[in-house]
Design a protein around this motif. Sequence first.
Motif, PDB file in Angstrom:
ATOM      1  N   PHE A  30       0.820  -1.204   0.000  1.00 39.77           N
ATOM      2  CA  PHE A  30       0.000   0.000   0.000  1.00 39.77           C
ATOM      3  C   PHE A  30       0.859   1.261   0.000  1.00 39.77           C
ATOM      4  O   PHE A  30       0.645   2.173  -0.805  1.00 39.77           O
ATOM      5  CB  PHE A  30      -0.944   0.010   1.204  1.00 39.77           C
ATOM      6  CG  PHE A  30      -1.804   1.239   1.258  1.00 39.77           C
ATOM      7  CD1 PHE A  30      -2.921   1.338   0.464  1.00 39.77           C
ATOM      8  CD2 PHE A  30      -1.474   2.300   2.076  1.00 39.77           C
ATOM      9  CE1 PHE A  30      -3.712   2.476   0.494  1.00 39.77           C
ATOM     10  CE2 PHE A  30      -2.242   3.436   2.115  1.00 39.77           C
ATOM     11  CZ  PHE A  30      -3.378   3.524   1.317  1.00 39.77           C
ATOM     12  N   VAL A  31       1.830   1.322   0.899  1.00 37.01           N
ATOM     13  CA  VAL A  31       2.671   2.522   0.999  1.00 37.01           C
ATOM     14  C   VAL A  31       3.511   2.692  -0.263  1.00 37.01           C
ATOM     15  O   VAL A  31       3.650   3.802  -0.788  1.00 37.01           O
ATOM     16  CB  VAL A  31       3.555   2.469   2.266  1.00 37.01           C
ATOM     17  CG1 VAL A  31       4.575   3.585   2.274  1.00 37.01           C
ATOM     18  CG2 VAL A  31       2.691   2.533   3.516  1.00 37.01           C
ATOM     19  N   GLY A  78       2.793   1.625  -3.305  1.00 37.38           N
ATOM     20  CA  GLY A  78       1.908   2.053  -4.386  1.00 37.38           C
ATOM     21  C   GLY A  78       1.479   3.497  -4.242  1.00 37.38           C
ATOM     22  O   GLY A  78       1.394   4.240  -5.228  1.00 37.38           O
ATOM     23  N   ALA A  79       1.216   3.915  -3.011  1.00 41.15           N
ATOM     24  CA  ALA A  79       0.824   5.307  -2.783  1.00 41.15           C
ATOM     25  C   ALA A  79       1.977   6.255  -3.109  1.00 41.15           C
ATOM     26  O   ALA A  79       1.770   7.316  -3.717  1.00 41.15           O
ATOM     27  CB  ALA A  79       0.375   5.498  -1.339  1.00 41.15           C
ATOM     28  N   LEU A  80       3.191   5.883  -2.736  1.00 40.73           N
ATOM     29  CA  LEU A  80       4.356   6.711  -3.071  1.00 40.73           C
ATOM     30  C   LEU A  80       4.571   6.774  -4.577  1.00 40.73           C
ATOM     31  O   LEU A  80       4.886   7.831  -5.124  1.00 40.73           O
ATOM     32  CB  LEU A  80       5.607   6.181  -2.378  1.00 40.73           C
ATOM     33  CG  LEU A  80       5.750   6.512  -0.903  1.00 40.73           C
ATOM     34  CD1 LEU A  80       6.942   5.775  -0.312  1.00 40.73           C
ATOM     35  CD2 LEU A  80       5.871   8.002  -0.694  1.00 40.73           C
ATOM     36  N   LEU A  81       4.400   5.643  -5.244  1.00 43.20           N
ATOM     37  CA  LEU A  81       4.535   5.630  -6.695  1.00 43.20           C
ATOM     38  C   LEU A  81       3.482   6.529  -7.347  1.00 43.20           C
ATOM     39  O   LEU A  81       3.786   7.290  -8.263  1.00 43.20           O
ATOM     40  CB  LEU A  81       4.420   4.198  -7.218  1.00 43.20           C
ATOM     41  CG  LEU A  81       4.694   3.998  -8.693  1.00 43.20           C
ATOM     42  CD1 LEU A  81       6.132   4.381  -9.019  1.00 43.20           C
ATOM     43  CD2 LEU A  81       4.430   2.562  -9.073  1.00 43.20           C
ATOM     44  N   GLY A  82       2.255   6.472  -6.837  1.00 41.65           N
ATOM     45  CA  GLY A  82       1.202   7.356  -7.340  1.00 41.65           C
ATOM     46  C   GLY A  82       1.519   8.820  -7.084  1.00 41.65           C
ATOM     47  O   GLY A  82       1.265   9.676  -7.933  1.00 41.65           O
ATOM     48  N   TYR A  83       2.090   9.116  -5.928  1.00 41.47           N
ATOM     49  CA  TYR A  83       2.473  10.491  -5.601  1.00 41.47           C
ATOM     50  C   TYR A  83       3.556  10.994  -6.546  1.00 41.47           C
ATOM     51  O   TYR A  83       3.483  12.110  -7.065  1.00 41.47           O
ATOM     52  CB  TYR A  83       2.947  10.565  -4.147  1.00 41.47           C
ATOM     53  CG  TYR A  83       3.515  11.907  -3.758  1.00 41.47           C
ATOM     54  CD1 TYR A  83       2.691  13.016  -3.630  1.00 41.47           C
ATOM     55  CD2 TYR A  83       4.877  12.060  -3.532  1.00 41.47           C
ATOM     56  CE1 TYR A  83       3.218  14.252  -3.275  1.00 41.47           C
ATOM     57  CE2 TYR A  83       5.404  13.283  -3.182  1.00 41.47           C
ATOM     58  CZ  TYR A  83       4.573  14.377  -3.052  1.00 41.47           C
ATOM     59  OH  TYR A  83       5.093  15.593  -2.716  1.00 41.47           O
ATOM     60  N   TRP A  84       4.571  10.152  -6.782  1.00 40.33           N
ATOM     61  CA  TRP A  84       5.675  10.566  -7.665  1.00 40.33           C
ATOM     62  C   TRP A  84       5.212  10.736  -9.111  1.00 40.33           C
ATOM     63  O   TRP A  84       5.652  11.649  -9.800  1.00 40.33           O
ATOM     64  CB  TRP A  84       6.825   9.579  -7.583  1.00 40.33           C
ATOM     65  CG  TRP A  84       7.537   9.587  -6.255  1.00 40.33           C
ATOM     66  CD1 TRP A  84       7.715  10.654  -5.439  1.00 40.33           C
ATOM     67  CD2 TRP A  84       8.144   8.491  -5.602  1.00 40.33           C
ATOM     68  NE1 TRP A  84       8.403  10.279  -4.311  1.00 40.33           N
ATOM     69  CE2 TRP A  84       8.683   8.965  -4.384  1.00 40.33           C
ATOM     70  CE3 TRP A  84       8.293   7.144  -5.924  1.00 40.33           C
ATOM     71  CZ2 TRP A  84       9.352   8.145  -3.501  1.00 40.33           C
ATOM     72  CZ3 TRP A  84       8.966   6.328  -5.037  1.00 40.33           C
ATOM     73  CH2 TRP A  84       9.481   6.830  -3.840  1.00 40.33           C
ATOM     74  N   GLY A 111      -2.108   3.349  -4.107  1.00 43.32           N
ATOM     75  CA  GLY A 111      -2.127   2.550  -2.875  1.00 43.32           C
ATOM     76  C   GLY A 111      -2.959   1.290  -3.030  1.00 43.32           C
ATOM     77  O   GLY A 111      -2.561   0.203  -2.599  1.00 43.32           O
ATOM     78  N   GLY A 112      -4.110   1.416  -3.661  1.00 43.77           N
ATOM     79  CA  GLY A 112      -4.947   0.241  -3.893  1.00 43.77           C
ATOM     80  C   GLY A 112      -4.298  -0.756  -4.828  1.00 43.77           C
ATOM     81  O   GLY A 112      -4.371  -1.971  -4.618  1.00 43.77           O
ATOM     82  N   ALA A 113      -3.646  -0.264  -5.874  1.00 45.91           N
ATOM     83  CA  ALA A 113      -2.962  -1.153  -6.815  1.00 45.91           C
ATOM     84  C   ALA A 113      -1.786  -1.853  -6.128  1.00 45.91           C
ATOM     85  O   ALA A 113      -1.562  -3.050  -6.334  1.00 45.91           O
ATOM     86  CB  ALA A 113      -2.482  -0.366  -8.024  1.00 45.91           C
ATOM     87  N   GLY A 114      -1.047  -1.126  -5.309  1.00 47.36           N
ATOM     88  CA  GLY A 114       0.059  -1.732  -4.575  1.00 47.36           C
ATOM     89  C   GLY A 114      -0.414  -2.807  -3.609  1.00 47.36           C
ATOM     90  O   GLY A 114       0.228  -3.850  -3.455  1.00 47.36           O
TER      91      GLY A 114
END
Length: 78
Positions: free
Chosen positions: A17-18, A20-26, A55-58
């Motif tokens: 989750f974390v 994926g969320a970081l990847l989405g943020y970047w 985050g959901g994808a991760g």
Amino acid sequence: MNQKSLLVEGLSDAIGFVGGALLGYWIGLLLGLNIFDPGYSNSSIFGIVLVGLGGGAGLQVARRWRNRRKPGAADTEK
């Protein structure tokens, strides 16, 4: 379930989750969508959505990884 499998489940979900969320943020930053812009502009809303989707994808990737590690998982995959 034993404690080790619960620990692996919790840690893999959290890391997925974390991550994926970081990847989405970047990715949002690369597209010019900053979630920390003042106010609720369209770019910040789309950035927040991108972080949530990441985050959901991760989390889903982590769960699929964990299910593939189970013995006999190759027989049940379709």
